[in-house]
Design a protein around this motif. Structure first.
Motif, short mmCIF file in Angstrom:
data_model
loop_
_atom_site.label_atom_id
_atom_site.label_comp_id
_atom_site.label_asym_id
_atom_site.label_seq_id
_atom_site.Cartn_x
_atom_site.Cartn_y
_atom_site.Cartn_z
N SER A 198 20.72 39.96 50.76
CA SER A 198 21.87 39.94 51.67
C SER A 198 21.51 39.28 53.00
O SER A 198 22.37 38.67 53.64
CB SER A 198 22.43 41.34 51.88
OG SER A 198 21.55 42.14 52.63
N TRP A 199 20.25 39.38 53.41
CA TRP A 199 19.83 38.76 54.67
C TRP A 199 19.44 37.30 54.51
O TRP A 199 19.26 36.59 55.48
CB TRP A 199 18.66 39.52 55.28
CG TRP A 199 19.03 40.86 55.84
CD1 TRP A 199 20.26 41.47 55.84
CD2 TRP A 199 18.15 41.77 56.50
NE1 TRP A 199 20.19 42.69 56.45
CE2 TRP A 199 18.90 42.91 56.87
CE3 TRP A 199 16.81 41.73 56.80
CZ2 TRP A 199 18.34 43.99 57.52
CZ3 TRP A 199 16.24 42.81 57.45
CH2 TRP A 199 17.00 43.93 57.81
N VAL A 200 19.23 36.84 53.32
CA VAL A 200 18.81 35.47 53.01
C VAL A 200 17.54 35.12 53.80
O VAL A 200 17.48 34.14 54.54
CB VAL A 200 19.94 34.43 53.28
CG1 VAL A 200 19.61 33.09 52.66
CG2 VAL A 200 21.27 34.92 52.76
N MET A 218 9.65 39.63 52.79
CA MET A 218 10.09 40.81 53.53
C MET A 218 9.32 42.03 53.05
O MET A 218 9.23 42.28 51.85
CB MET A 218 11.60 41.04 53.31
CG MET A 218 12.14 42.23 54.09
SD MET A 218 13.93 42.43 53.85
CE MET A 218 13.95 42.97 52.15
N MET A 219 8.78 42.78 54.00
CA MET A 219 8.11 44.05 53.72
C MET A 219 9.05 45.17 54.11
O MET A 219 9.53 45.20 55.24
CB MET A 219 6.81 44.15 54.52
CG MET A 219 6.10 45.50 54.41
SD MET A 219 5.46 45.87 52.77
CE MET A 219 4.04 44.80 52.74
N VAL A 220 9.33 46.06 53.16
CA VAL A 220 10.19 47.21 53.42
C VAL A 220 9.35 48.47 53.27
O VAL A 220 8.67 48.66 52.26
CB VAL A 220 11.38 47.26 52.43
CG1 VAL A 220 12.28 48.46 52.74
CG2 VAL A 220 12.19 45.97 52.49
N LEU A 221 9.39 49.32 54.28
CA LEU A 221 8.68 50.60 54.27
C LEU A 221 9.69 51.73 54.34
O LEU A 221 10.53 51.75 55.23
CB LEU A 221 7.73 50.70 55.46
CG LEU A 221 6.71 49.57 55.61
CD1 LEU A 221 6.00 49.67 56.94
CD2 LEU A 221 5.72 49.61 54.47
N SER A 222 9.62 52.66 53.39
CA SER A 222 10.47 53.85 53.40
C SER A 222 9.59 55.03 53.81
O SER A 222 8.73 55.47 53.05
CB SER A 222 11.08 54.08 52.02
OG SER A 222 11.85 55.26 52.04
N ALA A 247 15.04 47.18 48.40
CA ALA A 247 14.39 46.03 49.03
C ALA A 247 15.03 44.72 48.59
O ALA A 247 15.28 43.83 49.40
CB ALA A 247 12.90 46.04 48.71
N ASN A 248 15.31 44.61 47.30
CA ASN A 248 15.91 43.38 46.77
C ASN A 248 17.30 43.16 47.34
O ASN A 248 17.66 42.03 47.70
CB ASN A 248 15.95 43.43 45.24
CG ASN A 248 16.34 42.09 44.67
OD1 ASN A 248 17.52 41.81 44.51
ND2 ASN A 248 15.35 41.27 44.37
N VAL A 250 24.26 53.99 48.70
CA VAL A 250 24.27 53.42 50.05
C VAL A 250 24.49 51.92 49.93
O VAL A 250 23.91 51.26 49.06
CB VAL A 250 22.93 53.70 50.75
CG1 VAL A 250 22.88 53.04 52.10
CG2 VAL A 250 22.68 55.19 50.86
N ASP A 251 25.32 51.36 50.78
CA ASP A 251 25.51 49.92 50.80
C ASP A 251 24.50 49.33 51.77
O ASP A 251 24.74 49.23 52.97
CB ASP A 251 26.95 49.57 51.21
CG ASP A 251 27.23 48.08 51.11
OD1 ASP A 251 26.33 47.32 50.66
OD2 ASP A 251 28.33 47.67 51.48
N TRP A 252 23.35 48.95 51.24
CA TRP A 252 22.26 48.45 52.07
C TRP A 252 22.62 47.12 52.73
O TRP A 252 22.00 46.73 53.71
CB TRP A 252 20.99 48.32 51.23
CG TRP A 252 20.57 49.64 50.69
CD1 TRP A 252 20.72 50.08 49.41
CD2 TRP A 252 19.95 50.72 51.41
NE1 TRP A 252 20.24 51.37 49.29
CE2 TRP A 252 19.76 51.78 50.50
CE3 TRP A 252 19.56 50.89 52.72
CZ2 TRP A 252 19.18 52.99 50.86
CZ3 TRP A 252 18.97 52.09 53.09
CH2 TRP A 252 18.79 53.12 52.18
N LYS A 253 23.62 46.43 52.21
CA LYS A 253 24.03 45.15 52.78
C LYS A 253 24.64 45.31 54.17
O LYS A 253 24.77 44.35 54.91
CB LYS A 253 25.04 44.46 51.86
CG LYS A 253 24.45 44.05 50.54
CD LYS A 253 25.51 43.49 49.63
CE LYS A 253 24.93 43.29 48.24
NZ LYS A 253 25.98 43.01 47.26
#
Length: 142
Positions: free
Chosen positions: A89-91, A102-106, A83-84, A25-28
């Motif tokens: 990509s969002w800076v 940034m907190m990422v929840l899956s 997450a990284n 997946v291209d998370w960017k």
């Protein structure tokens, strides 16, 4: 020879199957929509607004940017990598100060990951990355 056609067809189908299953997946391509990015659709409007307000106050008071991201799944990719990739990509934290977390929840994977920039110490003045981490935890209700 009649077996030539079906053999190449089978090889082509196998190659296509391996290519499709190996496609990452291209998370960017995920576009942030503010401090709260509920791509999994699990937050109610009131909760999202409260976190958005909190993150805005943190940035106004300290300059540190916070981001909260929910994903339905990492689709088999390591949580750390996902997450990284989104964080970079969002800076988050602006490029000059690197003061962001940034907190990422899956949701389906039942995993979480906190990414923090090297300049996160500015949030509380102690010079440590823990300041942004505490701010994110408080915003997420942790």
């Amino acid at each position: 020879d009649m077996s030539f056609g079906p053999t190449w067809l089978r090889i082509g189908i196998l190659a296509l199957a391996f290519t499709a299953s190996g496609a990452a997946v291209d998370w960017k391509t995920l576009k942030h929509q503010g401090y709260v990015n509920d791509f999994a659709g699990v937050l109610d409007a009131q909760s999202a607004a409260a976190i958005e307000s909190y993150a805005g106050r943190v940035e106004e008071a300290t300059g540190a940017q916070l981001a909260f991201v929910t994903l339905q799944s990492t689709q088999g990719e390591p949580m750390e990598d996902v997450a990284n990739e989104i964080f970079r990509s969002w800076v988050v934290g602006r490029t000059t100060e690197d003061a962001g977390a940034m907190m990422v929840l899956s949701i389906d994977d039942r995993k979480s990951r906190l990414e923090a920039g090297g300049g996160c110490g500015v949030a509380g003045g102690s010079g440590g990355r823990g300041d942004c981490v505490r701010a994110v935890g408080a915003g997420a209700g942790l």
